[in-house]
Design an enzyme around this catalytic site. Structure first.
Site, PDB file in Angstrom:
ATOM      1  N   ASP A  37      69.442  57.931  90.733  1.00 47.62           N
ATOM      2  CA  ASP A  37      68.732  57.217  91.790  1.00 47.62           C
ATOM      3  C   ASP A  37      69.673  56.167  92.371  1.00 47.62           C
ATOM      4  OD1 ASP A  37      66.876  55.959  93.388  1.00 47.62           O
ATOM      5  OD2 ASP A  37      65.923  54.873  91.716  1.00 47.62           O
TER       6      ASP A  37
ATOM      7  N   ASN B 142      68.560  54.079  95.204  1.00 41.97           N
ATOM      8  CA  ASN B 142      67.863  53.027  95.946  1.00 41.97           C
ATOM      9  C   ASN B 142      66.698  52.410  95.179  1.00 41.97           C
ATOM     10  OD1 ASN B 142      66.173  55.172  96.010  1.00 41.97           O
ATOM     11  ND2 ASN B 142      65.756  55.094  98.206  1.00 41.97           N
TER      12      ASN B 142
ATOM     13  N   ASP C 108      63.999  53.583  93.692  1.00 38.14           N
ATOM     14  CA  ASP C 108      62.588  54.012  93.737  1.00 38.14           C
ATOM     15  C   ASP C 108      62.222  54.902  92.549  1.00 38.14           C
ATOM     16  OD1 ASP C 108      63.909  56.338  94.360  1.00 38.14           O
ATOM     17  OD2 ASP C 108      62.829  56.722  96.228  1.00 38.14           O
TER      18      ASP C 108
ATOM     19  N   ASP D 299      68.524  60.938  94.120  1.00 40.09           N
ATOM     20  CA  ASP D 299      68.701  61.226  95.540  1.00 40.09           C
ATOM     21  C   ASP D 299      70.147  61.627  95.838  1.00 40.09           C
ATOM     22  OD1 ASP D 299      70.069  58.644  95.599  1.00 40.09           O
ATOM     23  OD2 ASP D 299      68.049  57.780  95.502  1.00 40.09           O
TER      24      ASP D 299
ATOM     25  N   ASP E 171      69.785  75.726  97.178  1.00 41.99           N
ATOM     26  CA  ASP E 171      68.714  76.535  96.616  1.00 41.99           C
ATOM     27  C   ASP E 171      67.843  77.020  97.766  1.00 41.99           C
ATOM     28  OD1 ASP E 171      66.831  77.565  94.783  1.00 41.99           O
ATOM     29  OD2 ASP E 171      67.222  75.912  93.401  1.00 41.99           O
TER      30      ASP E 171
ATOM     31  N   ASP F 111      66.074  81.737  95.160  1.00 43.40           N
ATOM     32  CA  ASP F 111      64.936  81.552  94.268  1.00 43.40           C
ATOM     33  C   ASP F 111      64.071  82.823  94.207  1.00 43.40           C
ATOM     34  OD1 ASP F 111      63.301  79.459  92.793  1.00 43.40           O
ATOM     35  OD2 ASP F 111      61.814  80.070  94.286  1.00 43.40           O
TER      36      ASP F 111
ATOM     37  N   GLU G  51      68.270  84.925  91.771  1.00 45.11           N
ATOM     38  CA  GLU G  51      67.432  84.727  90.586  1.00 45.11           C
ATOM     39  C   GLU G  51      66.485  85.918  90.453  1.00 45.11           C
ATOM     40  OE1 GLU G  51      64.298  81.538  88.571  1.00 45.11           O
ATOM     41  OE2 GLU G  51      64.095  82.065  90.673  1.00 45.11           O
TER      42      GLU G  51
ATOM     43  N   HIS H 205      66.591  74.157  85.070  1.00 44.39           N
ATOM     44  CA  HIS H 205      65.459  73.251  85.263  1.00 44.39           C
ATOM     45  C   HIS H 205      64.126  73.869  84.870  1.00 44.39           C
ATOM     46  CE1 HIS H 205      65.500  75.906  88.630  1.00 44.39           C
ATOM     47  NE2 HIS H 205      64.304  75.489  89.008  1.00 44.39           N
ATOM     48  N   ASP H 206      64.118  75.143  84.531  1.00 40.12           N
ATOM     49  CA  ASP H 206      62.885  75.809  84.109  1.00 40.12           C
ATOM     50  C   ASP H 206      62.854  76.051  82.603  1.00 40.12           C
ATOM     51  OD1 ASP H 206      61.984  76.051  86.766  1.00 40.12           O
ATOM     52  OD2 ASP H 206      63.010  77.969  87.031  1.00 40.12           O
TER      53      ASP H 206
HETATM   54  C1  GLC Z   1      61.869  79.609  90.457  1.00 45.52           C
HETATM   55  C2  GLC Z   1      62.280  78.184  90.255  1.00 45.52           C
HETATM   56  C3  GLC Z   1      61.119  77.416  89.719  1.00 45.52           C
HETATM   57  C4  GLC Z   1      60.007  77.459  90.733  1.00 45.52           C
HETATM   58  C5  GLC Z   1      59.659  78.902  91.091  1.00 45.52           C
HETATM   59  C6  GLC Z   1      58.837  78.954  92.343  1.00 45.52           C
HETATM   60  O1  GLC Z   1      61.606  80.272  89.279  1.00 45.52           O
HETATM   61  O2  GLC Z   1      63.404  78.116  89.441  1.00 45.52           O
HETATM   62  O3  GLC Z   1      61.443  76.092  89.401  1.00 45.52           O
HETATM   63  O4  GLC Z   1      58.870  76.826  90.232  1.00 45.52           O
HETATM   64  O5  GLC Z   1      60.800  79.674  91.357  1.00 45.52           O
HETATM   65  O6  GLC Z   1      59.589  78.608  93.454  1.00 45.52           O
HETATM   66 CA    CA Z   2      65.912  57.273  95.057  1.00 45.24          CA
END
Ligand code: GLC
Ligand code: CA
Length: 567
Positions: free
Chosen positions: A46, A48, A50, A54, A123, A224, A266, A340-341
């Site tokens: 971050d 700023n 909040d 970012d 992405d 994605d 993906e 991230h999943d």
């Molecule tokens: C992909 C992303 C995931 C998202 C899903 C729907 O699997 O990695 O984070 O929730 O698609 O867009």
């Molecule tokens: Ca921020």
């Protein structure tokens, strides 16, 4: 309407010869030599105050990434979004969400990264938009609206959806809209309506948008859930629909093939056979596939990821082996443990207690020794771990929906929470741990999601430049990839296939032979691989002093990993 859609789905984009002239012999494309780092912008830095990461925060940390040695940044979505699914619900593909900054911040990021030889990989969420996207706002205003057919609608009666299909985040995949007297289809949350790829106008708009980003100098795209774009809901088909590869080839031809980009598809439903299509060296689809077969093994068969099962280690070897050998010379894979999943690998298949550092390094060695493009997910290079929060502290829509559903169905709270601890996507989404100061140096004020309480022990400040740290180990692995071509093009051969504790393999390219041997567990183990390796050079090992020891050691200590080279 129905008829029109059917007609459109018969519209076959014309087949063209792949862009042969641009092709180089495999293994010389830049992205085959690259290591990619994934940033989840909300949780990275971050700038700023909040409490939300970012773009300026990322710019501030580029030197850190340069030091790690990575070549590209896969940036999770930063486009305008109501953030129902943390940006995977886009309401404007050609603008940046104000929470992350502005378009000029994005341009600055691309430029600053370029100065450090780092490419920005965006992405692209093309299967669905946000329900706040102007297309959808128009689409749901009336059946005759020109945008109506941008989405997937079916007639029906309120309360009786067209079929039983379920959304990935729980509940029916159909949502009733009284204004039009129809249901729309959504594979994810109700606020992520699926785009209708059978409509050529949708496809053209998407291509134009992608070319616009290409002109801004992005280095590539991560696509994605791309295997779900060609859904056929009437037949219950979500991924791998019959038109999928026709659409992907058209997409690639109209956009990526015009530049030297990296593209990553993906595909949760990919097999090695399908992956050859996605990532064929002729470049007609993507550079590489990002598939999950190896990472989905610790769940009960045929059930959901929340239905936990121990990792079948021999099966893991078998699956990785199949992908390594199956794509050799005819496709290209992504190598990853985390994103991230997914939960944090050191907590998942390593040991986040006593052997945290050893097991984090072992898992890294195992992964970075294989063929493919390695991905490092933010914090993985520090050995960051999973969290155990109370349910109110979770933010992820998938986790919260599952909790509600299972509690509603009478499941035991301890069991539901055990699944959350093991698999919640928020495990990977807690703020990046930069230092031991307040909020781990991520932000000056309360972050959008709680910081992992172990930040004073696990953070970048205590690892960068510190010999023996997980960070420095990753840095060396990244460097080795640049120094030893066998890591890029060597043929893979699994060793000790039936061994229940050791993961070992060879890489061979005619010039050199490389051996990776890993003890995947916390007990020492004897390893019968001596012989020619007695004289091999140890490239890297995760135990103190391992660098100086010559020759092959018969006993592998807990989570010990070694990489040897004969050339
Ligand atoms: C992909 C992303 C995931 C998202 C899903 C729907 O699997 O990695 O984070 O929730 O698609 O867009
Ligand atoms: Ca921020």
């Amino acid at each position: 309407m129905e008829q029109e859609r059917n007609n459109q789905s018969q519209h076959q984009p014309q087949e063209q010869a792949p862009a042969q002239e641009k092709m180089q012999p495999s293994a010389t494309r830049w992205w085959q030599n690259a290591v990619i780092y994934q940033i989840y912008p909300r949780s990275f830095q971050d700038s700023n105050g909040d409490g939300i990461g970012d773009l300026q925060g990322i710019i501030r940390r580029l030197d850190y990434l340069e030091r790690l040695g990575i070549d590209g940044i896969w940036l999770s979505p930063v486009c305008k979004s109501p953030q129902d699914d943390n940006g995977y619900d886009i309401s404007d593909y050609q603008d940046i969400d104000p929470m992350f900054g502005s378009l000029s911040d994005m341009e600055q990021l691309i430029e600053e990264a370029k100065k450090r030889n780092i490419r920005i990989i965006m992405d692209l969420v093309l299967n669905h938009t946000s329900d706040e996207h102007p297309w959808f706002v128009e689409a749901k205003s009336g059946r005759d609206n020109p945008y109506h057919d941008y989405y997937v609608w079916r007639d029906g009666v309120e309360g009786i959806p067209p079929n039983e299909m379920r959304a990935c985040f729980g509940g029916s995949a159909w949502q009733w809209v009284p204004e039009v007297g129809q249901y729309y289809f959504h594979q994810f949350s109700v606020r992520q309506p699926d785009l209708n790829w059978d409509n050529p106008k949708v496809r053209q708009e998407i291509y134009e948008m992608i070319r616009w980003w290409m002109d801004k100098g992005v280095g590539g795209f991560r696509l994605d859930v791309i295997d779900q774009i060609a859904k056929v809901p009437d037949k219950g088909i979500t991924n791998n629909g019959p038109m999928l590869h026709t659409y992907i080839q058209e997409l690639s031809r109209e956009t990526f093939q015009k530049g030297d980009l990296v593209t990553v598809g993906e595909a949760w439903g990919a097999t090695p056979e399908l992956a050859k299509l996605y990532s064929s060296p002729d470049g007609r689809e993507f550079s590489m596939v990002f598939q999950f077969e190896h990472i989905n093994l610790d769940q009960q068969e045929g059930k959901e990821k929340w239905d936990l099962a121990p990792l079948p280690f021999l099966k893991l070897k078998e699956v990785l082996n199949q992908w390594q050998t199956g794509l050799y010379g005819c496709g290209w894979n992504s190598l990853f443990w985390d994103n991230h999943d997914l939960p944090r690998i050191v907590s998942r298949w390593g040991d986040d207690g006593k052997y945290r550092e050893e097991s984090a390094k072992m898992l890294a060695t195992l992964l970075h020794g294989m063929q493919g493009t390695p991905y490092i997910y933010q914090g993985e290079e520090l050995g960051m771990t999973n969290v155990k929060y109370s349910i109110e502290e979770y933010r992820d829509i998938e986790t919260l929906n599952m909790y509600r559903e299972r509690m509603g169905a009478g499941c035991k709270k301890e069991e539901v929470m055990a699944s959350v601890y093991a698999k919640s996507r928020d495990n990977a989404r807690t703020p990046m741990q930069w230092d031991g100061g307040e909020y781990a140096g991520f932000s000056g004020s309360t972050p959008w999601i709680r910081v992992n309480p172990n930040y004073q022990k696990i953070n970048a400040a205590s690892q960068v430049g510190v010999e023996g740290s997980v960070f420095e180990y990753y840095r060396r692995l990244v460097k080795l990839r640049k120094e030893h071509p066998v890591l890029i093009d060597g043929r893979f051969q699994l060793l000790l296939e039936r061994d229940g504790q050791i993961f070992a393999y060879l890489r061979e390219n005619g010039q050199s032979r490389l051996l990776v041997v890993c003890n995947f567990f916390g007990e020492p183990v004897k390893c019968g691989l001596a012989g020619e390796w007695d004289k091999a050079k140890l490239l890297i090992g995760n135990y103190e002093g391992a660098g100086e020891e010559a020759g092959f050691s018969e006993v592998l200590r807990p989570y010990e990993a070694r990489m040897y080279l004969v050339s």
